[in-house]
Motif scaffolding. Structure first.
Motif, PDB file in Angstrom:
ATOM      1  N   ALA A   1       0.833  -1.205   0.000  1.00 37.83           N
ATOM      2  CA  ALA A   1       0.000   0.000   0.000  1.00 37.83           C
ATOM      3  C   ALA A   1       0.869   1.256   0.000  1.00 37.83           C
ATOM      4  O   ALA A   1       0.579   2.227  -0.710  1.00 37.83           O
ATOM      5  N   VAL A   2       1.944   1.225   0.784  1.00 37.29           N
ATOM      6  CA  VAL A   2       2.868   2.363   0.811  1.00 37.29           C
ATOM      7  C   VAL A   2       3.535   2.536  -0.544  1.00 37.29           C
ATOM      8  O   VAL A   2       3.687   3.658  -1.042  1.00 37.29           O
ATOM      9  N   ALA A   3       3.926   1.426  -1.178  1.00 40.85           N
ATOM     10  CA  ALA A   3       4.555   1.499  -2.503  1.00 40.85           C
ATOM     11  C   ALA A   3       3.593   2.088  -3.527  1.00 40.85           C
ATOM     12  O   ALA A   3       3.988   2.927  -4.353  1.00 40.85           O
ATOM     13  N   ASN A   4       2.330   1.679  -3.501  1.00 40.01           N
ATOM     14  CA  ASN A   4       1.327   2.241  -4.411  1.00 40.01           C
ATOM     15  C   ASN A   4       1.188   3.742  -4.213  1.00 40.01           C
ATOM     16  O   ASN A   4       1.118   4.505  -5.189  1.00 40.01           O
ATOM     17  N   MET A   5       1.146   4.172  -2.958  1.00 41.06           N
ATOM     18  CA  MET A   5       0.989   5.595  -2.661  1.00 41.06           C
ATOM     19  C   MET A   5       2.193   6.392  -3.154  1.00 41.06           C
ATOM     20  O   MET A   5       2.045   7.459  -3.770  1.00 41.06           O
ATOM     21  N   ARG A   6       3.389   5.860  -2.941  1.00 42.13           N
ATOM     22  CA  ARG A   6       4.588   6.597  -3.328  1.00 42.13           C
ATOM     23  C   ARG A   6       4.750   6.663  -4.847  1.00 42.13           C
ATOM     24  O   ARG A   6       5.184   7.682  -5.388  1.00 42.13           O
ATOM     25  N   VAL A   7       4.400   5.600  -5.547  1.00 43.22           N
ATOM     26  CA  VAL A   7       4.452   5.636  -7.010  1.00 43.22           C
ATOM     27  C   VAL A   7       3.441   6.647  -7.548  1.00 43.22           C
ATOM     28  O   VAL A   7       3.722   7.391  -8.491  1.00 43.22           O
ATOM     29  N   SER A   8       2.264   6.702  -6.929  1.00 41.84           N
ATOM     30  CA  SER A   8       1.260   7.688  -7.325  1.00 41.84           C
ATOM     31  C   SER A   8       1.765   9.108  -7.082  1.00 41.84           C
ATOM     32  O   SER A   8       1.579   9.998  -7.926  1.00 41.84           O
ATOM     33  N   GLN A   9       2.425   9.324  -5.956  1.00 41.80           N
ATOM     34  CA  GLN A   9       2.972  10.647  -5.655  1.00 41.80           C
ATOM     35  C   GLN A   9       4.063  11.031  -6.651  1.00 41.80           C
ATOM     36  O   GLN A   9       4.160  12.194  -7.052  1.00 41.80           O
ATOM     37  N   ILE A  10       4.879  10.065  -7.054  1.00 43.71           N
ATOM     38  CA  ILE A  10       5.924  10.353  -8.033  1.00 43.71           C
ATOM     39  C   ILE A  10       5.308  10.770  -9.363  1.00 43.71           C
ATOM     40  O   ILE A  10       5.760  11.732 -10.001  1.00 43.71           O
ATOM     41  N   ALA A  11       4.263  10.061  -9.799  1.00 45.40           N
ATOM     42  CA  ALA A  11       3.594  10.421 -11.049  1.00 45.40           C
ATOM     43  C   ALA A  11       3.035  11.841 -10.980  1.00 45.40           C
ATOM     44  O   ALA A  11       3.194  12.635 -11.928  1.00 45.40           O
ATOM     45  N   MET A  12       2.377  12.179  -9.885  1.00 45.43           N
ATOM     46  CA  MET A  12       1.805  13.521  -9.745  1.00 45.43           C
ATOM     47  C   MET A  12       2.889  14.588  -9.683  1.00 45.43           C
ATOM     48  O   MET A  12       2.752  15.664 -10.281  1.00 45.43           O
ATOM     49  N   THR A  13       3.993  14.291  -8.986  1.00 48.98           N
ATOM     50  CA  THR A  13       5.071  15.274  -8.862  1.00 48.98           C
ATOM     51  C   THR A  13       5.731  15.541 -10.200  1.00 48.98           C
ATOM     52  O   THR A  13       6.013  16.690 -10.557  1.00 48.98           O
ATOM     53  N   VAL A  14       5.992  14.478 -10.970  1.00 45.54           N
ATOM     54  CA  VAL A  14       6.628  14.651 -12.285  1.00 45.54           C
ATOM     55  C   VAL A  14       5.735  15.483 -13.203  1.00 45.54           C
ATOM     56  O   VAL A  14       6.193  16.450 -13.843  1.00 45.54           O
TER      57      VAL A  14
END
Length: 233
Positions: free
Chosen positions: A47-60
């Motif tokens: 769940a943490v990995a999913n959240m962090r990958v989502s945050q990376i996509a939004m940040t980029v």
């Protein structure tokens, strides 16, 4: 007391003795609680990995929608170095826990309307070592003149479409999650997240005929083209 009477008495005492029952019950339940505990840890980490990958996509997508270099008496320019900075930022954001460029791939596209009012991917840049299939289209994909087949836009059901004289930065981040505990049983899991942001403020979307909207002034930066699979800068 006879031998039979003594044996019967000991048998009755043994039936009433429950001092070892807790140990037996614990031995039975320990494997169950161990599996449940490890499963909970694995699910929480995923769940943490999913959240962090989502945050990376939004940040980029967010960073590239804002990036620009002011130019005297002209519209601000978007540069190759801005793209590379966003990819580097994603690598730092992921850190050692989410090695996004080693175990994944970032694809960034600029969705725009061409002179004919058709949706097109004006430019596309990629970074990361994982080979992933193209989801929506490559650089130059353009909406056909008629019909609903072929490239129509980006996002689910081509729901993301750019307006005239504007651009949408669309980021696709794919990451291979390796389980902490049961990697030999579960195997790697693919996590994919997408994010889209309209370009903020004014920006020169031309970039010259050879660059499709991305300038590369001196000092020249290396283009992160999508035919290269690496994690170096």
């Amino acid at each position: 007391m006879s031998l039979i009477g003594s044996f019967a008495k000991r048998t009755r005492r043994l039936r009433k003795d429950q001092r070892g029952s807790i140990i037996v019950e614990f031995a039975y339940t320990l494997p169950i609680f161990t599996v449940l505990g490890f499963t909970g840890i694995e699910l929480a980490n995923m769940a943490v990995a999913n959240m962090r990958v989502s945050q990376i996509a939004m940040t980029v997508a967010d960073n590239l929608s804002r990036a620009k270099q002011s130019v005297p008496s002209a519209l601000p320019q978007f540069r190759e170095v801005d793209v590379n900075d966003a990819f580097l930022g994603a690598k730092i954001q992921g850190g050692n826990n989410i090695p996004i460029l080693t175990n994944g791939r970032i694809v960034v596209s600029s969705l725009q309307q061409n002179a004919s009012g058709k949706q097109t991917i004006a430019w596309q840049r990629c970074k990361g070592m994982r080979v992933v299939p193209v989801t929506y289209g490559v650089q130059g994909s353009t909406q056909p003149n008629s019909g609903t087949s072929g490239f129509q836009g980006m996002g689910p059901n081509a729901s993301v479409k750019a307006e005239a004289n504007s651009a949408i930065i669309f980021a696709e981040v794919t990451y291979t999650y390796v389980p902490l505990i049961a990697s030999s049983i579960m195997g790697p899991t693919t996590i994919k997240k997408e994010a889209a942001y309209y370009v903020r403020d004014d920006r020169d979307l031309t970039g010259g005929p050879e660059n499709n909207g991305v300038y590369n002034p001196n000092p020249v930066a290396t283009k992160s083209t999508c035919n290269v699979y690496d994690a170096t800068f």
